[in-house]
Design a protein around this motif. Structure first.
Motif, mmCIF file in Angstrom:
data_model
loop_
_atom_site.group_PDB
_atom_site.id
_atom_site.type_symbol
_atom_site.label_atom_id
_atom_site.label_comp_id
_atom_site.label_asym_id
_atom_site.label_seq_id
_atom_site.Cartn_x
_atom_site.Cartn_y
_atom_site.Cartn_z
ATOM 1 N N PHE A 56 17.212 -53.532 21.999
ATOM 2 C CA PHE A 56 16.086 -53.007 22.638
ATOM 3 C C PHE A 56 15.227 -53.842 23.179
ATOM 4 C CE2 PHE A 56 17.800 -48.793 21.182
ATOM 5 C CZ PHE A 56 17.855 -48.025 22.385
ATOM 6 N N GLY A 60 13.791 -54.587 26.811
ATOM 7 C CA GLY A 60 12.347 -54.467 27.482
ATOM 8 C C GLY A 60 12.122 -55.911 28.056
ATOM 9 N N ALA A 85 21.128 -49.154 23.115
ATOM 10 C CA ALA A 85 20.400 -49.926 24.216
ATOM 11 C C ALA A 85 21.384 -50.392 25.411
ATOM 12 C CB ALA A 85 20.017 -51.258 23.652
ATOM 13 N N ASN A 414 11.627 -45.470 28.155
ATOM 14 C CA ASN A 414 13.143 -45.305 28.087
ATOM 15 C C ASN A 414 13.603 -43.857 28.368
ATOM 16 O OD1 ASN A 414 13.704 -47.834 27.325
ATOM 17 N ND2 ASN A 414 13.484 -47.556 25.234
ATOM 18 N N THR A 426 11.721 -51.797 22.504
ATOM 19 C CA THR A 426 11.481 -52.088 23.814
ATOM 20 C C THR A 426 9.980 -52.695 24.432
ATOM 21 O OG1 THR A 426 12.869 -50.366 24.394
ATOM 22 C CG2 THR A 426 11.699 -50.818 25.944
#
Length: 549
Positions: A56, A60, A85, A414, A426
């Motif tokens: 994650f 990001g 992810a 997300n 993220t």
């Protein structure tokens, strides 16, 4: 080591600037090569002990930068931890590179330690997957260039289209010895594919039209609404909630027969997920839906939606009567939360009466407990174009969607799968990427207590990495009150509802902050919250806001 070093060099040469790695034995050559290239300034390396957090974090970084970050891990269950992810990246159309170390073919399926079925593990959710040969049995040369191109949507680019980004899986087996001296390898710049631009679909002026902006729609949605003279229904996570044609209280207006009931066409950008009213609109068989495809699954709720790569508004006259009806109704739905905000001009006024009224208002605001509306309003007001705002998939994002007005700020969420997983990681990746690009602001992530606890491992950051400017604002109501709005709240027994859905807890968030080395504040008033949000100390902060259930 030769193959690993050459692969990392090829990634760098094809534009990769960030590698997130988790420690492991089988991936040690990749990790050592990445660290050496980082020392030479070619790439930034971020180490995370939890592969789920690593995935994650890379997501990001890729979300913010638009360039695929690579995540490196060892074999076995480490690979499986990347799946959440990967799924989010696929459904959001975010480029991502998965470099998973593996056992050689002779150790697969024979009970060898830490060996499982890795090839094809992410098959439904990747743009490309390559089970590479063992170095010596074949070459890794060219794999990185192929992977980066596929992550950026190269197959579509080759057909002259914009290209749909997504995750790509490189499964990289190796035999012992697993590491050694790093050979001298130079970085060779590759040629990134360039989209030629798809022929845009022309939107004629006839039908009564609204523009719907979901997650990741971006400013394009506002531009289309402005060009067409059409109402703009922009979710708070869209990055398009600004401009003169924003529709306030859109959920109620869509339910009105004289407005929502008369819609003939919808132009959709991004992924709408926050309201059942929009989902119902996009499912109607009597409405023509034009969806600008950005990634993941194509939107087709009414099974007759037309997917296009780009749109352009045809010349013509704006239907001012249609727009005017929506704007008039929108004005009546505007939520004014400004009466609860501080009045700095009044407090500094030399006029006694004005100052007295400002002080009285300030005292009233101080005495009033924070609620969800005031919390989201404070965070929205504190955030500007040089900042980044990340919404978790908690109750707060729905409150924000209902009450906040227009403002042009960079927003992330997300919403590809609308899960709470990986929210802090993220946001950390977004902060890392924005700071690396020179953005001077703060990344704020607004989420509920369960989303916070779900990703608490992402609070662990290595002391030798540049500290992100990150504020984690936790609305803590002691459990999953998002379920208040679902059918289960009226159908389940109270005890069952508490145990299976609300999952109440007594976690001391300040102790978690201390354990992970984060600065912590607990605020209960609007004034204290405004001060905490606008006076960051430049590092990592957790701001806890207690809320009533």
């Amino acid at each position: 080591m030769d193959a690993a070093a050459s692969l990392i060099a090829e990634l760098v040469g094809n534009g990769v600037r960030d590698i997130v790695l988790s420690p492991g034995s089988r991936s040690q050559a990749l990790a050592l090569a990445a660290v050496r290239f980082a020392e030479d300034g070619h790439v930034r390396v971020h180490v995370r002990i939890d592969e789920r957090v690593a995935g994650f974090t890379a997501l990001g970084i890729s979300r913010e930068s638009g360039v695929p970050a690579a995540v490196v891990c060892t074999s076995g269950t480490a690979v499986a931890n990347l799946l959440p992810a990967v799924m989010e990246a696929f459904h959001s159309g975010v480029p991502l590179l998965l470099l998973t170390a593996d056992r050689p073919p002779e150790l697969r399926g024979v009970g060898a330690n830490q060996a499982t079925i890795q090839e094809g593990l992410f098959h439904p959710w990747v743009r490309d997957q390559i089970d590479a040969p063992v170095p010596g049995d074949g070459q890794w040369a060219g794999l990185a260039e192929q992977a980066v191109a596929a992550a950026m949507g190269a197959s579509e680019v080759e057909r002259g289209l914009r290209g749909i980004a997504g995750p790509v899986h490189l499964n990289l087996p190796s035999r012992e010895p697993l590491s050694g001296d790093l050979p001298p390898v130079s970085v060779v710049q590759g040629d990134a594919p360039e989209a030629q631009g798809a022929e845009p679909f022309e939107l004629d002026r006839g039908p009564r039209t609204v523009v719907v902006a979901g997650a990741d729609a971006g400013p394009d949605a506002e531009e289309i609404a402005h060009a067409g003279g059409w109402p703009l229904i922009a979710e708070i996570v869209s990055g398009a909630r600004f401009g003169r044609q924003i529709v306030h209280g859109y959920r109620r207006l869509l339910s009105r027969e004289d407005l929502g009931g008369r819609i003939e066409r919808v132009v959709v950008l991004g992924h709408p997920t926050l309201s059942r009213e929009v989902a119902a609109l996009l499912s109607r068989g009597d409405v023509a839906v034009i969806a600008v495809h950005r990634g993941g699954e194509e939107l087709n709720l009414n099974h007759r939606t037309r997917g296009v790569d780009a749109v352009v508004v045809a010349p013509g006259v704006v239907d001012r009567a249609w727009l005017g009806e929506w704007m008039q109704a929108s004005a009546a739905e505007t939520v004014d939360l400004s009466e609860h905000a501080p009045d700095p001009e009044g407090l500094a006024s030399t006029d006694f009466a004005a100052r007295r009224e400002a002080v009285k208002a300030e005292l009233d605001a101080v005495r009033r407990p924070l609620d969800r509306e005031l919390l989201v309003d404070a965070v929205w007001r504190a955030t500007w174009p040089h900042d980044r705002l990340v919404f978790g998939s908690s109750r707060l994002v729905r409150v924000a969607d209902q009450v906040l007005g227009g403002k042009k700020v960079p927003v992330h969420a997300n919403r590809g799968l609308a899960g709470i997983d990986g929210t802090i990681a993220t946001a950390t990746g977004i902060a890392i990427a924005s700071q690396a690009a020179g953005a001077p602001g703060v990344t704020r992530v607004l989420l509920g207590d369960l989303a916070f606890l779900h990703d608490v491992g992402a609070l662990l950051l290595p002391p030798d990495e540049t500290e992100p400017r990150l504020q984690v604002i936790v609305g803590n109501d002691g459990g999953g009150t998002i379920f208040d709005s679902l059918e289960v709240a009226s159908s389940a027994r109270p005890g069952d509802l508490d145990r299976a859905f609300y999952t109440p807890h007594t976690v001391r968030i300040e102790h978690l902050a201390l354990a992970y080395g984060w600065e912590y504040q607990r605020v209960t008033t609007r004034t204290a919250l405004d001060q905490a949000l606008t006076s960051p100390h430049g590092g990592r902060q957790i701001i806890e806001v207690p809320l009533t259930r």
